[in-house]
Write a protein that holds these residues in place. Structure first.
Motif, mmCIF file in Angstrom:
data_model
loop_
_atom_site.group_PDB
_atom_site.id
_atom_site.type_symbol
_atom_site.label_atom_id
_atom_site.label_comp_id
_atom_site.label_asym_id
_atom_site.label_seq_id
_atom_site.Cartn_x
_atom_site.Cartn_y
_atom_site.Cartn_z
ATOM 1 N N ARG A 168 0.829 -1.215 0.000
ATOM 2 C CA ARG A 168 0.000 0.000 0.000
ATOM 3 C C ARG A 168 0.858 1.257 0.000
ATOM 4 O O ARG A 168 0.649 2.174 0.802
ATOM 5 C CB ARG A 168 -0.950 0.013 1.200
ATOM 6 N N ALA A 169 1.811 1.322 -0.911
ATOM 7 C CA ALA A 169 2.741 2.438 -0.943
ATOM 8 C C ALA A 169 2.772 3.100 -2.310
ATOM 9 O O ALA A 169 2.854 2.418 -3.343
ATOM 10 C CB ALA A 169 4.146 1.979 -0.563
ATOM 11 N N LEU A 170 2.677 4.435 -2.291
ATOM 12 C CA LEU A 170 2.944 5.248 -3.473
ATOM 13 C C LEU A 170 4.410 5.627 -3.476
ATOM 14 O O LEU A 170 4.977 5.993 -2.429
ATOM 15 C CB LEU A 170 2.095 6.527 -3.445
ATOM 16 N N ARG A 171 5.048 5.535 -4.644
ATOM 17 C CA ARG A 171 6.451 5.914 -4.762
ATOM 18 C C ARG A 171 6.629 6.834 -5.961
ATOM 19 O O ARG A 171 6.014 6.636 -6.997
ATOM 20 C CB ARG A 171 7.345 4.676 -4.909
ATOM 21 N N ARG A 172 7.496 7.815 -5.785
ATOM 22 C CA ARG A 172 7.803 8.738 -6.876
ATOM 23 C C ARG A 172 9.270 8.600 -7.245
ATOM 24 O O ARG A 172 10.144 8.578 -6.362
ATOM 25 C CB ARG A 172 7.511 10.184 -6.479
ATOM 26 N N TYR A 173 9.543 8.501 -8.535
ATOM 27 C CA TYR A 173 10.903 8.351 -9.040
ATOM 28 C C TYR A 173 11.190 9.470 -10.040
ATOM 29 O O TYR A 173 10.365 9.778 -10.897
ATOM 30 C CB TYR A 173 11.082 7.010 -9.762
ATOM 31 N N LEU A 174 12.373 10.057 -9.924
ATOM 32 C CA LEU A 174 12.831 10.988 -10.944
ATOM 33 C C LEU A 174 13.478 10.184 -12.060
ATOM 34 O O LEU A 174 14.339 9.332 -11.799
ATOM 35 C CB LEU A 174 13.846 11.967 -10.345
ATOM 36 N N LEU A 175 13.039 10.421 -13.284
ATOM 37 C CA LEU A 175 13.582 9.673 -14.411
ATOM 38 C C LEU A 175 14.931 10.256 -14.776
ATOM 39 O O LEU A 175 15.055 11.438 -15.086
ATOM 40 C CB LEU A 175 12.625 9.746 -15.604
ATOM 41 N N SER A 176 15.948 9.423 -14.701
ATOM 42 C CA SER A 176 17.307 9.880 -14.958
ATOM 43 C C SER A 176 18.045 8.805 -15.755
ATOM 44 O O SER A 176 17.934 7.604 -15.444
ATOM 45 C CB SER A 176 18.031 10.127 -13.636
ATOM 46 N N PRO A 177 18.820 9.141 -16.802
ATOM 47 C CA PRO A 177 19.029 10.494 -17.298
ATOM 48 C C PRO A 177 17.786 11.035 -18.004
ATOM 49 O O PRO A 177 17.116 10.300 -18.724
ATOM 50 C CB PRO A 177 20.185 10.338 -18.293
ATOM 51 N N PHE A 178 17.497 12.319 -17.811
ATOM 52 C CA PHE A 178 16.304 12.918 -18.387
ATOM 53 C C PHE A 178 16.534 14.401 -18.583
ATOM 54 O O PHE A 178 16.877 15.106 -17.633
ATOM 55 C CB PHE A 178 15.114 12.716 -17.441
ATOM 56 N N PRO A 179 16.389 14.934 -19.800
ATOM 57 C CA PRO A 179 16.133 14.194 -21.025
ATOM 58 C C PRO A 179 17.390 13.488 -21.523
ATOM 59 O O PRO A 179 18.432 13.571 -20.883
ATOM 60 C CB PRO A 179 15.677 15.293 -21.993
ATOM 61 N N SER A 180 17.274 12.834 -22.657
ATOM 62 C CA SER A 180 18.401 12.069 -23.175
ATOM 63 C C SER A 180 19.539 12.992 -23.588
ATOM 64 O O SER A 180 19.344 14.129 -24.002
ATOM 65 C CB SER A 180 17.954 11.233 -24.375
ATOM 66 N N ARG A 181 20.749 12.455 -23.478
ATOM 67 C CA ARG A 181 21.938 13.187 -23.892
ATOM 68 C C ARG A 181 22.799 12.256 -24.732
ATOM 69 O O ARG A 181 22.769 11.039 -24.553
ATOM 70 C CB ARG A 181 22.741 13.655 -22.675
ATOM 71 N N PRO A 182 23.582 12.783 -25.642
ATOM 72 C CA PRO A 182 24.484 11.927 -26.408
ATOM 73 C C PRO A 182 25.409 11.152 -25.490
ATOM 74 O O PRO A 182 25.961 11.705 -24.530
ATOM 75 C CB PRO A 182 25.257 12.931 -27.279
ATOM 76 N N GLY A 183 25.546 9.881 -25.741
ATOM 77 C CA GLY A 183 26.430 9.057 -24.941
ATOM 78 C C GLY A 183 25.763 8.350 -23.786
ATOM 79 O O GLY A 183 26.431 7.646 -23.040
ATOM 80 N N ASP A 184 24.439 8.558 -23.590
ATOM 81 C CA ASP A 184 23.739 7.849 -22.523
ATOM 82 C C ASP A 184 23.841 6.348 -22.734
ATOM 83 O O ASP A 184 23.831 5.861 -23.858
ATOM 84 C CB ASP A 184 22.249 8.233 -22.504
ATOM 85 N N SER A 185 23.921 5.607 -21.657
ATOM 86 C CA SER A 185 24.006 4.157 -21.738
ATOM 87 C C SER A 185 22.735 3.583 -22.344
ATOM 88 O O SER A 185 21.637 3.933 -21.923
ATOM 89 C CB SER A 185 24.203 3.562 -20.345
ATOM 90 N N PRO A 186 22.852 2.696 -23.356
ATOM 91 C CA PRO A 186 21.645 2.119 -23.937
ATOM 92 C C PRO A 186 20.891 1.236 -22.968
ATOM 93 O O PRO A 186 19.740 0.917 -23.173
ATOM 94 C CB PRO A 186 22.189 1.311 -25.131
ATOM 95 N N GLY A 187 21.543 0.817 -21.882
ATOM 96 C CA GLY A 187 20.872 -0.010 -20.899
ATOM 97 C C GLY A 187 20.032 0.762 -19.913
ATOM 98 O O GLY A 187 19.280 0.185 -19.157
ATOM 99 N N GLY A 188 20.158 2.080 -19.902
ATOM 100 C CA GLY A 188 19.347 2.901 -19.016
ATOM 101 C C GLY A 188 19.929 2.953 -17.609
ATOM 102 O O GLY A 188 20.829 2.209 -17.235
ATOM 103 N N ALA A 189 19.394 3.873 -16.824
ATOM 104 C CA ALA A 189 19.816 4.015 -15.435
ATOM 105 C C ALA A 189 18.985 3.095 -14.556
ATOM 106 O O ALA A 189 17.791 2.945 -14.760
ATOM 107 C CB ALA A 189 19.654 5.468 -14.993
ATOM 108 N N GLU A 190 19.614 2.453 -13.572
ATOM 109 C CA GLU A 190 18.913 1.535 -12.692
ATOM 110 C C GLU A 190 18.718 2.171 -11.326
ATOM 111 O O GLU A 190 19.643 2.730 -10.745
ATOM 112 C CB GLU A 190 19.677 0.219 -12.552
#
Length: 297
Positions: A168-190
């Protein structure tokens, strides 16, 4: 079996225009419509751990001919434009941000994946018929206790809100990297846990973000409807019981285009129309107070 049907609504009723059968290997759990880069898309999720993006045809049906005359019409086949990979358990919920071109999906194992839709054509608006989506994994988020995620909402401001009924928990996450930048990892941030966590009294059955991404409306299995500040997750407004005391679970929420009314659908087949203006005023007052500014609203 495990089919998808697309209907075109018109004043006289509805007409079946596109179908797909057997494209998912198990039950389709949820679906969403999106209009991205000038193209109409359908996103579906399934218990087979897959998420698929389909392009909707604007042509509708195709004609059947015999000899020299048209004898009828049949639905166009619905073909997937691309598939999103990464889940290993049943996908339970989806949300889409048209403004940001993001698709968020969550699984029964507590994993949330956020994909960015990228057009393969550099100028999709110039040639929409040639547009084909590709995707990039932006973020991988894991529930701290690996509990299933039941609801998702992406804000146009660049954060994501999730709800898990198991704790019963609400959680808020900041999406990072956001917005995309050249060289960002294709696997995304964990990420794991959440930048903010708030426990709720009753298990939520539906939630809806306002178009500006600042107010979160929620409905519970106990029939309660509330408004929360999307930035702090704090409750700012509690709607009076619109139907019956101890009402049926709230299954759907929708805002009118003018944002003055909130439509509430419940499990017993009723629909209530609530005034939403005060909820927005209360949220603005809450934000000002959190910033240390004396409210004048």
């Amino acid at each position: 079996r495990n089919g998808i049907e697309v209907f075109l609504l018109h004043p006289g009723g509805a007409r079946l225009t596109q179908t797909a059968v057997g494209m998912h290997a198990a039950t389709v759990t949820t679906l969403m419509y999106a209009h991205v880069h000038g193209v109409h898309l359908l996103i579906t999720a399934s218990e087979d751990a897959s998420v698929r993006v389909w392009r909707l045809s604007e042509g509708g049906q195709r004609s059947l001919f015999r000899d020299r005359g048209e004898i009828g019409k049949r639905p166009m086949p619905l073909a997937p434009a691309c598939a999103l990979v990464g889940h290993v358990e049943a996908v339970t919920c989806l949300d889409v941000s048209e403004e940001l071109g993001l698709i968020a999906s969550a699984s029964a194992g507590g994993t949330i994946l956020v994909h960015r839709m990228l057009p393969s054509d550099p100028a999709p608006s110039a040639r929409p018929s040639a547009w084909a989506p590709t995707t990039q994994l932006l973020s991988q988020i894991r529930h701290p206790s690996r509990l299933g995620v039941d609801l998702l909402a992406i804000s146009r401001l660049g954060f994501l809100i999730s709800f898990s009924g198991a704790d019963r928990a609400l959680r808020r996450y900041l999406l990072s990297p956001f917005p995309s930048r050249p060289g960002d990892s294709p696997g995304g941030a964990e990420m794991e846990g959440g930048s903010m966590t708030v426990e709720v009294e009753a298990s939520l059955s539906v939630m809806l973000l306002s178009p500006d991404g600042l107010t979160l409306f929620t409905g519970s299995v106990d029939g309660e409807v509330t408004a929360r500040c999307a930035q702090t997750l704090g409750m700012v407004h509690r709607f009076p019981p619109p139907l019956a005391p101890g009402g049926a679970p709230v299954l759907s929420l929708a805002l009118s285009p003018c944002r003055n009314f909130l439509l509430v659908g419940t499990a017993d087949g009723r629909v209530a129309v609530c005034t939403a203006r005060q909820a927005f005023v209360d949220n603005q007052r809450h934000v000002l107070t959190a910033l240390g500014i004396d409210s004048v609203l």
